[in-house]
Design a protein around this motif. Sequence first.
Motif, PDB file in Angstrom:
ATOM      1  N   ALA A 181      71.853 -43.335 -12.632  1.00 26.65           N
ATOM      2  CA  ALA A 181      71.026 -44.543 -12.552  1.00 26.65           C
ATOM      3  C   ALA A 181      70.135 -44.655 -13.782  1.00 26.65           C
ATOM      4  O   ALA A 181      69.964 -45.744 -14.353  1.00 26.65           O
ATOM      5  CB  ALA A 181      70.181 -44.516 -11.282  1.00 26.65           C
ATOM      6  N   GLY A 200      71.052 -47.557 -16.448  1.00 27.63           N
ATOM      7  CA  GLY A 200      69.980 -48.544 -16.547  1.00 27.63           C
ATOM      8  C   GLY A 200      69.426 -48.656 -17.958  1.00 27.63           C
ATOM      9  O   GLY A 200      69.093 -49.753 -18.424  1.00 27.63           O
ATOM     10  N   ILE A 248      66.794 -51.408 -19.376  1.00 27.32           N
ATOM     11  CA  ILE A 248      65.533 -51.217 -18.653  1.00 27.32           C
ATOM     12  C   ILE A 248      64.755 -50.083 -19.308  1.00 27.32           C
ATOM     13  O   ILE A 248      65.333 -49.097 -19.774  1.00 27.32           O
ATOM     14  CB  ILE A 248      65.796 -50.891 -17.173  1.00 27.32           C
ATOM     15  N   LEU A 256      60.308 -46.664 -16.644  1.00 24.94           N
ATOM     16  CA  LEU A 256      60.395 -47.259 -15.315  1.00 24.94           C
ATOM     17  C   LEU A 256      61.596 -46.735 -14.532  1.00 24.94           C
ATOM     18  O   LEU A 256      61.604 -46.745 -13.302  1.00 24.94           O
ATOM     19  CB  LEU A 256      60.509 -48.792 -15.421  1.00 24.94           C
ATOM     20  N   LEU A 257      62.597 -46.275 -15.285  1.00 32.35           N
ATOM     21  CA  LEU A 257      63.842 -45.891 -14.642  1.00 32.35           C
ATOM     22  C   LEU A 257      63.749 -44.582 -13.874  1.00 32.35           C
ATOM     23  O   LEU A 257      64.521 -44.366 -12.932  1.00 32.35           O
ATOM     24  CB  LEU A 257      64.957 -45.780 -15.689  1.00 32.35           C
ATOM     25  N   PRO A 285      61.303 -43.343 -11.788  1.00 28.54           N
ATOM     26  CA  PRO A 285      61.027 -43.614 -10.358  1.00 28.54           C
ATOM     27  C   PRO A 285      62.099 -44.470  -9.708  1.00 28.54           C
ATOM     28  O   PRO A 285      62.407 -44.291  -8.519  1.00 28.54           O
ATOM     29  CB  PRO A 285      59.671 -44.323 -10.373  1.00 28.54           C
ATOM     30  N   LEU A 286      62.706 -45.409 -10.473  1.00 28.93           N
ATOM     31  CA  LEU A 286      63.771 -46.233  -9.912  1.00 28.93           C
ATOM     32  C   LEU A 286      64.998 -45.386  -9.576  1.00 28.93           C
ATOM     33  O   LEU A 286      65.708 -45.667  -8.603  1.00 28.93           O
ATOM     34  CB  LEU A 286      64.163 -47.343 -10.898  1.00 28.93           C
ATOM     35  N   ALA A 287      65.248 -44.354 -10.380  1.00 24.87           N
ATOM     36  CA  ALA A 287      66.354 -43.440 -10.084  1.00 24.87           C
ATOM     37  C   ALA A 287      66.131 -42.771  -8.737  1.00 24.87           C
ATOM     38  O   ALA A 287      67.074 -42.579  -7.961  1.00 24.87           O
ATOM     39  CB  ALA A 287      66.477 -42.395 -11.193  1.00 24.87           C
ATOM     40  N   VAL A 293      64.466 -44.093  -6.249  1.00 22.20           N
ATOM     41  CA  VAL A 293      64.663 -45.124  -5.220  1.00 22.20           C
ATOM     42  C   VAL A 293      66.150 -45.336  -4.948  1.00 22.20           C
ATOM     43  O   VAL A 293      66.573 -45.444  -3.787  1.00 22.20           O
ATOM     44  CB  VAL A 293      64.001 -46.444  -5.657  1.00 22.20           C
ATOM     45  N   VAL A 294      66.952 -45.394  -6.019  1.00 22.11           N
ATOM     46  CA  VAL A 294      68.404 -45.562  -5.853  1.00 22.11           C
ATOM     47  C   VAL A 294      68.983 -44.391  -5.063  1.00 22.11           C
ATOM     48  O   VAL A 294      69.802 -44.570  -4.153  1.00 22.11           O
ATOM     49  CB  VAL A 294      69.095 -45.686  -7.225  1.00 22.11           C
ATOM     50  N   GLY A 302      66.791 -38.316 -12.781  1.00 22.49           N
ATOM     51  CA  GLY A 302      66.315 -39.209 -13.831  1.00 22.49           C
ATOM     52  C   GLY A 302      65.594 -38.464 -14.943  1.00 22.49           C
ATOM     53  O   GLY A 302      65.770 -38.757 -16.128  1.00 22.49           O
TER      54      GLY A 302
END
Length: 320
Positions: free
Chosen positions: A68, A72, A78, A82-83, A85-87, A89-90, A223
Amino acid sequence: MNAERNFLAAFVLLMLAFALGIRNDYLLHIAILVLLYTVLASSLNLIVGYVGEFPLGHVAFFGIGAYAMALGATRLGIAPGLLIPLAGVVAALAGLLIGGVTLRLKGPFFVIVTLAFAEVLRLVANNWIDLTNGPMGISNVPHPAFLDGAGWLSGKRGYAAMGVALAAASLFIAYRLVHSNAGRAAVTLRENRYVALSIGIDPVRYALFVFTVAAFLAGLAGGYYAAYISYVGPEVFGFPFTVSMIIMVLLGGKGTLAGPIVGAVAVTLLEEYLREFKELRLSLFGLIVMAVVLFSPDGFMGYVRRLAPRRAPQTEKRHA
């Protein structure tokens, strides 16, 4: 509880001081690996130590987080900062989906299905060339731009400081979860499923919540790994990562928050020391796991717990 909380705080402060005070790149690299493994082992420990299940495919969420991050940043543009924490979440969403199915299974069925899930993802990453670049992997993953904002955070020191922040956040989440109603319900399920059912605890609901949080933490680690290594390939779904996680949890002590930290430090140092043995490392790690299971099933922290009550009466006698 206070001793455990103090240990976690002391570890974070010690690693922060180490990250900001050391200039040697090799030592900083070791610190980064310790912090990465701390987050990863803590995530597995939530499932093994508190839910009581043994997911051999937990590495799948680590790999999902890594891909991710890489996809991303390289395909969608992206911001890498930011990626991470988004990783997480995914990976948590994947954990919610997979956990909803696998946690209804018990014993070897749960183990086999989770392992199969990780293997399927490895095959997808290896063969979906248009998306993942296949066996060549995704290289040149950009690093977070905020590390360039301050000159003193450039290079490995910045990654070490970021690792401290992620480890602190992960340990805080794990601590709050373990000492929450959901954590206590998970422990009750681990100890006696029928007693838990008799007092109204929904096994799937609480186990799934812990499973999802564990997947989130593993995704964070993935991530962070992708940002630091700047490369992601199908090997992130491989069994060696699973072996390392299992050894950390068992060696440090499952069912304790300090155990994964002890295991992460021990495994990182062992991997560096045994680097020259190459292929023999997994065999040596296997022997270590056998020794731990046979002579100290509760790991290092279990030994400390058994030792503490022996010392307490001696101290009381002295004061008397």
